[in-house]
Design a protein around this motif. Sequence first.
Motif, PDB file in Angstrom:
ATOM      1  N   THR A   2       0.837  -1.197   0.000  1.00 19.01           N
ATOM      2  CA  THR A   2       0.000   0.000   0.000  1.00 19.01           C
ATOM      3  C   THR A   2       0.875   1.251   0.000  1.00 19.01           C
ATOM      4  O   THR A   2       2.035   1.212   0.409  1.00 19.01           O
ATOM      5  CB  THR A   2      -0.910   0.018   1.235  1.00 19.01           C
ATOM      6  N   LEU A  22      -3.591   4.069  -0.873  1.00 19.44           N
ATOM      7  CA  LEU A  22      -3.994   3.262  -2.014  1.00 19.44           C
ATOM      8  C   LEU A  22      -3.624   1.805  -1.767  1.00 19.44           C
ATOM      9  O   LEU A  22      -2.555   1.506  -1.219  1.00 19.44           O
ATOM     10  CB  LEU A  22      -3.291   3.735  -3.287  1.00 19.44           C
ATOM     11  N   GLY A  26      -3.835  -0.470  -6.607  1.00 18.28           N
ATOM     12  CA  GLY A  26      -3.903   0.909  -7.093  1.00 18.28           C
ATOM     13  C   GLY A  26      -5.303   1.451  -7.212  1.00 18.28           C
ATOM     14  O   GLY A  26      -5.487   2.649  -7.448  1.00 18.28           O
ATOM     15  N   SER A  27      -6.304   0.593  -7.063  1.00 20.07           N
ATOM     16  CA  SER A  27      -7.693   1.032  -7.166  1.00 20.07           C
ATOM     17  C   SER A  27      -8.571   0.066  -6.383  1.00 20.07           C
ATOM     18  O   SER A  27      -8.148  -1.031  -6.017  1.00 20.07           O
ATOM     19  CB  SER A  27      -8.145   1.089  -8.629  1.00 20.07           C
ATOM     20  N   VAL A  57      -9.424   2.003  -1.223  1.00 23.11           N
ATOM     21  CA  VAL A  57      -8.849   3.344  -1.320  1.00 23.11           C
ATOM     22  C   VAL A  57      -9.388   4.113  -0.122  1.00 23.11           C
ATOM     23  O   VAL A  57     -10.600   4.255   0.044  1.00 23.11           O
ATOM     24  CB  VAL A  57      -9.259   4.036  -2.628  1.00 23.11           C
ATOM     25  N   LEU A 108     -12.227  10.385  -7.240  1.00 21.53           N
ATOM     26  CA  LEU A 108     -10.877   9.914  -7.549  1.00 21.53           C
ATOM     27  C   LEU A 108     -10.918   8.800  -8.594  1.00 21.53           C
ATOM     28  O   LEU A 108     -11.750   7.893  -8.524  1.00 21.53           O
ATOM     29  CB  LEU A 108     -10.201   9.391  -6.280  1.00 21.53           C
ATOM     30  N   GLY A 109      -9.997   8.853  -9.528  1.00 23.26           N
ATOM     31  CA  GLY A 109      -9.931   7.821 -10.551  1.00 23.26           C
ATOM     32  C   GLY A 109      -9.600   6.449  -9.999  1.00 23.26           C
ATOM     33  O   GLY A 109      -9.918   5.420 -10.613  1.00 23.26           O
ATOM     34  N   SER A 110      -8.961   6.423  -8.834  1.00 22.83           N
ATOM     35  CA  SER A 110      -8.588   5.148  -8.223  1.00 22.83           C
ATOM     36  C   SER A 110      -9.769   4.457  -7.553  1.00 22.83           C
ATOM     37  O   SER A 110      -9.672   3.272  -7.199  1.00 22.83           O
ATOM     38  CB  SER A 110      -7.473   5.364  -7.193  1.00 22.83           C
ATOM     39  N   VAL A 111     -10.872   5.176  -7.354  1.00 21.04           N
ATOM     40  CA  VAL A 111     -12.052   4.581  -6.723  1.00 21.04           C
ATOM     41  C   VAL A 111     -12.934   3.988  -7.816  1.00 21.04           C
ATOM     42  O   VAL A 111     -13.505   4.710  -8.633  1.00 21.04           O
ATOM     43  CB  VAL A 111     -12.824   5.621  -5.882  1.00 21.04           C
ATOM     44  N   THR A 112     -13.042   2.676  -7.824  1.00 24.44           N
ATOM     45  CA  THR A 112     -13.719   1.980  -8.917  1.00 24.44           C
ATOM     46  C   THR A 112     -14.910   1.164  -8.447  1.00 24.44           C
ATOM     47  O   THR A 112     -15.419   0.329  -9.180  1.00 24.44           O
ATOM     48  CB  THR A 112     -12.728   1.051  -9.637  1.00 24.44           C
TER      49      THR A 112
END
Length: 236
Positions: A2, A22, A26-27, A57, A108-112
């Motif tokens: 992490t 993270l 990464g996501s 995340v 955030l782009g990392s939150v999917t």
Amino acid sequence: MTTASRVDVPTTAGDMPAHLWLPEAGSGPGILLLQEIFGISRYVEQRASDLAGLGYVVLAPEIFWRLGVSKVPEGPDMLEEAMGLLPRLDWDAAVDDAAAALGHLRGLGSVTGPVGALGFCFGGGLGFALAAREPVDALVSYYGSALPDLLGLSPQVTAPSLHQFGLADSYIPADTVARIEDAVAGPEVEFCTYEGADHAFDNPDLPMHHPEASEQAWAATERFLATRLPVGPAGG
């Protein structure tokens, strides 16, 4: 492995400092981690790292930032200093800041995947107030200290939730815990209590730490999150 970094969350009063963890991938799904009264303490950082290790995340905003406080220094006056901050805190502004952090996390782009909130002590009550106002996918509240005064919000908290309380809590008596349980009860609510556990039983840096209750409560938290905020193909 992490990773942790500092970020800024825009609010109506300026940029609020926050901390982002993270997961190794990464996501993943997001968790807004809301601090105890000691701020972003070593304990909060460790729990954030634990959550990131599970694949989330994690965003932990510095809710006392308007008071110029990131965390209360450890030492014999730690509790007194922390308790002295609460009368100076603007509760409505704190809820606004938590909502801003939630929106930032969602963006955030990392939150999917889905996004939940998890809070300890002060943060447990703040998370409940946030969930009454903003859509969250799940809520975990550890011994939310403000909950006795927030029960009127219960009908507005519709997210699946997990509440955890010790039955030897020095600040929230067992009869009050029972009143909270009655008020928040519902098909999407889990309520766990622990005999002999005091307030802040999950924090190993405080004398109230109760290792057995801490272990059981964290296991309950992991199970709840795995169901409500699944990591992987189903969750992100």
